[in-house]
Design a protein around this motif. Sequence first.
Motif, PDB file in Angstrom:
ATOM      1  N   UNK A   1      -2.251  16.241   7.703  1.00  0.00           N
ATOM      2  CA  UNK A   1      -1.760  15.900   9.219  1.00  0.00           C
ATOM      3  C   UNK A   1      -2.390  14.604   9.280  1.00  0.00           C
ATOM      4  N   UNK A   2      -3.573  14.021   8.831  1.00  0.00           N
ATOM      5  CA  UNK A   2      -3.799  12.636   8.993  1.00  0.00           C
ATOM      6  C   UNK A   2      -2.506  11.616   8.615  1.00  0.00           C
ATOM      7  N   UNK A   3      -2.055  12.024   7.415  1.00  0.00           N
ATOM      8  CA  UNK A   3      -0.994  11.136   6.737  1.00  0.00           C
ATOM      9  C   UNK A   3       0.313  11.050   7.513  1.00  0.00           C
TER      10      UNK A   3
ATOM     11  N   UNK B   1       0.994  -1.241   0.011  1.00  0.00           N
ATOM     12  CA  UNK B   1       0.017  -0.163  -0.146  1.00  0.00           C
ATOM     13  C   UNK B   1       0.847   1.131  -0.137  1.00  0.00           C
ATOM     14  N   UNK B   2       0.612   2.260  -1.029  1.00  0.00           N
ATOM     15  CA  UNK B   2       1.404   3.540  -1.118  1.00  0.00           C
ATOM     16  C   UNK B   2       0.655   4.747  -0.813  1.00  0.00           C
ATOM     17  N   UNK B   3       0.958   5.459   0.047  1.00  0.00           N
ATOM     18  CA  UNK B   3       0.506   6.921   0.393  1.00  0.00           C
ATOM     19  C   UNK B   3       1.418   7.785  -0.103  1.00  0.00           C
ATOM     20  N   UNK B   4       0.902   9.175  -0.694  1.00  0.00           N
ATOM     21  CA  UNK B   4       1.601  10.112  -1.194  1.00  0.00           C
ATOM     22  C   UNK B   4       1.488  11.354  -0.276  1.00  0.00           C
ATOM     23  N   UNK B   5       2.758  12.008   0.065  1.00  0.00           N
ATOM     24  CA  UNK B   5       2.580  13.198   0.868  1.00  0.00           C
ATOM     25  C   UNK B   5       3.120  14.235  -0.172  1.00  0.00           C
ATOM     26  N   UNK B   6       2.233  15.184  -0.427  1.00  0.00           N
ATOM     27  CA  UNK B   6       2.279  16.081  -1.371  1.00  0.00           C
ATOM     28  C   UNK B   6       2.891  17.564  -0.814  1.00  0.00           C
ATOM     29  N   UNK B   7       3.385  18.385  -1.371  1.00  0.00           N
ATOM     30  CA  UNK B   7       3.536  19.636  -0.986  1.00  0.00           C
ATOM     31  C   UNK B   7       2.337  20.235  -0.054  1.00  0.00           C
ATOM     32  N   UNK B   8       1.169  19.968  -0.753  1.00  0.00           N
ATOM     33  CA  UNK B   8       0.017  20.647  -0.147  1.00  0.00           C
ATOM     34  C   UNK B   8       0.059  19.945   1.324  1.00  0.00           C
ATOM     35  N   UNK B   9       0.149  18.634   1.397  1.00  0.00           N
ATOM     36  CA  UNK B   9       0.180  17.901   2.607  1.00  0.00           C
ATOM     37  C   UNK B   9       1.032  18.454   3.581  1.00  0.00           C
ATOM     38  N   UNK B  10       2.223  18.814   3.196  1.00  0.00           N
ATOM     39  CA  UNK B  10       3.203  19.492   4.140  1.00  0.00           C
ATOM     40  C   UNK B  10       2.869  20.860   4.743  1.00  0.00           C
ATOM     41  N   UNK B  11       2.124  21.507   3.628  1.00  0.00           N
ATOM     42  CA  UNK B  11       1.895  22.978   4.125  1.00  0.00           C
ATOM     43  C   UNK B  11       0.681  22.788   4.995  1.00  0.00           C
ATOM     44  N   UNK B  12      -0.137  21.942   5.083  1.00  0.00           N
ATOM     45  CA  UNK B  12      -1.113  21.679   6.145  1.00  0.00           C
ATOM     46  C   UNK B  12      -0.551  21.360   7.419  1.00  0.00           C
ATOM     47  N   UNK B  13       0.368  20.329   7.374  1.00  0.00           N
ATOM     48  CA  UNK B  13       1.149  20.129   8.465  1.00  0.00           C
ATOM     49  C   UNK B  13       1.757  21.467   9.216  1.00  0.00           C
ATOM     50  N   UNK B  14       2.429  21.812   8.411  1.00  0.00           N
ATOM     51  CA  UNK B  14       3.140  23.157   9.009  1.00  0.00           C
ATOM     52  C   UNK B  14       2.376  24.108   9.721  1.00  0.00           C
ATOM     53  N   UNK B  15       1.353  24.480   9.090  1.00  0.00           N
ATOM     54  CA  UNK B  15       0.064  25.246   9.700  1.00  0.00           C
ATOM     55  C   UNK B  15      -0.519  24.762  10.909  1.00  0.00           C
ATOM     56  N   UNK B  16      -0.664  23.320  10.711  1.00  0.00           N
ATOM     57  CA  UNK B  16      -1.487  22.709  12.064  1.00  0.00           C
ATOM     58  C   UNK B  16      -0.404  22.843  13.257  1.00  0.00           C
ATOM     59  N   UNK B  17       1.047  22.479  12.725  1.00  0.00           N
ATOM     60  CA  UNK B  17       1.866  22.443  14.238  1.00  0.00           C
ATOM     61  C   UNK B  17       2.314  23.663  14.682  1.00  0.00           C
TER      62      UNK B  17
ATOM     63  N   UNK C   1       4.981  18.454  23.161  1.00  0.00           N
ATOM     64  CA  UNK C   1       4.834  17.202  23.979  1.00  0.00           C
ATOM     65  C   UNK C   1       3.405  16.908  23.887  1.00  0.00           C
ATOM     66  N   UNK C   2       2.382  17.770  23.685  1.00  0.00           N
ATOM     67  CA  UNK C   2       1.017  17.471  23.403  1.00  0.00           C
ATOM     68  C   UNK C   2       1.008  16.700  21.846  1.00  0.00           C
ATOM     69  N   UNK C   3       1.617  17.296  20.782  1.00  0.00           N
ATOM     70  CA  UNK C   3       1.636  16.846  19.606  1.00  0.00           C
ATOM     71  C   UNK C   3       2.231  15.197  19.643  1.00  0.00           C
ATOM     72  N   UNK C   4       3.090  14.964  20.578  1.00  0.00           N
ATOM     73  CA  UNK C   4       3.607  13.730  20.521  1.00  0.00           C
ATOM     74  C   UNK C   4       2.716  12.577  21.150  1.00  0.00           C
ATOM     75  N   UNK C   5       2.051  13.320  22.248  1.00  0.00           N
ATOM     76  CA  UNK C   5       1.124  12.509  22.845  1.00  0.00           C
ATOM     77  C   UNK C   5      -0.326  12.228  21.984  1.00  0.00           C
TER      78      UNK C   5
ATOM     79  N   UNK D   1       9.355  18.118  16.119  1.00  0.00           N
ATOM     80  CA  UNK D   1       8.578  18.119  14.768  1.00  0.00           C
ATOM     81  C   UNK D   1       8.059  19.374  14.393  1.00  0.00           C
ATOM     82  N   UNK D   2       7.383  20.036  15.580  1.00  0.00           N
ATOM     83  CA  UNK D   2       6.661  21.295  15.220  1.00  0.00           C
ATOM     84  C   UNK D   2       7.693  22.496  14.532  1.00  0.00           C
ATOM     85  N   UNK D   3       8.918  22.291  14.749  1.00  0.00           N
ATOM     86  CA  UNK D   3       9.914  23.249  14.129  1.00  0.00           C
ATOM     87  C   UNK D   3      10.637  22.505  12.770  1.00  0.00           C
ATOM     88  N   UNK D   4      10.689  21.275  12.835  1.00  0.00           N
ATOM     89  CA  UNK D   4      11.645  20.576  11.700  1.00  0.00           C
ATOM     90  C   UNK D   4      10.894  19.949  10.770  1.00  0.00           C
ATOM     91  N   UNK D   5       9.468  19.604  11.103  1.00  0.00           N
ATOM     92  CA  UNK D   5       8.869  18.677  10.489  1.00  0.00           C
ATOM     93  C   UNK D   5       9.527  17.427   9.862  1.00  0.00           C
TER      94      UNK D   5
END
Length: 294
Positions: free
Chosen positions: A185-187, A139-155, A161-165, A231-235
């Motif tokens: 974010x889900x990916x 099973x293969x999943x894509x992580x696109x530039x848009x996905x990463x922008x969503x993650x950056x905004x979310x985090x 510590x809350x993120x890791x929990x 992760x919130x800084x480095x992604x």
Amino acid sequence: MWDNGFFLKKEINWSLLTQGCPITLDYQMAFMQGIHGQLHRGDSQEITIIFEGMDHRVTLKNQAFSEVDYPTHKDILQLRYGSNSSFARALQQVFRENFSYLKALRAQRAAGNRRLIQLPDDQKAYLVLYGTSQPGVFWVEAITPQDQREVSEYSAHLDEHRLEEEWQALSKEDGSTGIVEKVGVRKYRHLNAAIGQDLKVLYGYRCQICGAHCGEAYGVKVAEAHHIDYFVKSLNNNASNQMILCPNHHRIVHAAKPTFLRNERLWVYPNGLREGLTLDVHLVKNNTSRGDIY
């Protein structure tokens, strides 16, 4: 269908979008287990990749080479598919932003220039491959530039510590905890749980700092994955940026905020205490190999 077995994360490049990619030594055994068999040098086998809800047939090839000329060379395992294959076309559609960029640069370059074109940081994208319970099916999943922008905004405004929990909860067997609406974010949360779970198994649920298995005496498995560079800084969700800790050391590291010296694999605390790793397999490997295995 899939069993949450994580195999590898590959950065998108021209070769991946058009013809295939090599399988690093670290994951060749995992692929052999995934096909429930063995590929000898020169042999190949068709496998199924599930991507974007469709089945695609690709070839898993163990490349032949002269064992007389290269007696110590390791196996060269590759995923192969044609540029016109259904899988390549699907990749080019999902990663169309990256594909257009790479295609334009290739058209501009001088003939015979084979230097690998790197995507700029704001266009980085990845393909993540997981095993399934069915032999020869991945099973293969894509992580696109848009996905990463969503993650950056979310985090951006989250406490680490809350993120890791939150992501720790995804290691539970049902994998359904904390699913959010943002696709990217889900990916990333799922990817983090899969990598973290593999590392926990690798270390037998023992803390890499003290070596303790906190739940062993009670018949339970208690261990937590920690991002070395937050992760919130480095992604950075790669295995080279994750460490398995017992709950006590995990809280201490977050509270004290020590510095991790990667070359020495040593934590240095603000009060001067220096604490090395009791257990380490994957960090020393990443420190000396050709690249990040995850």
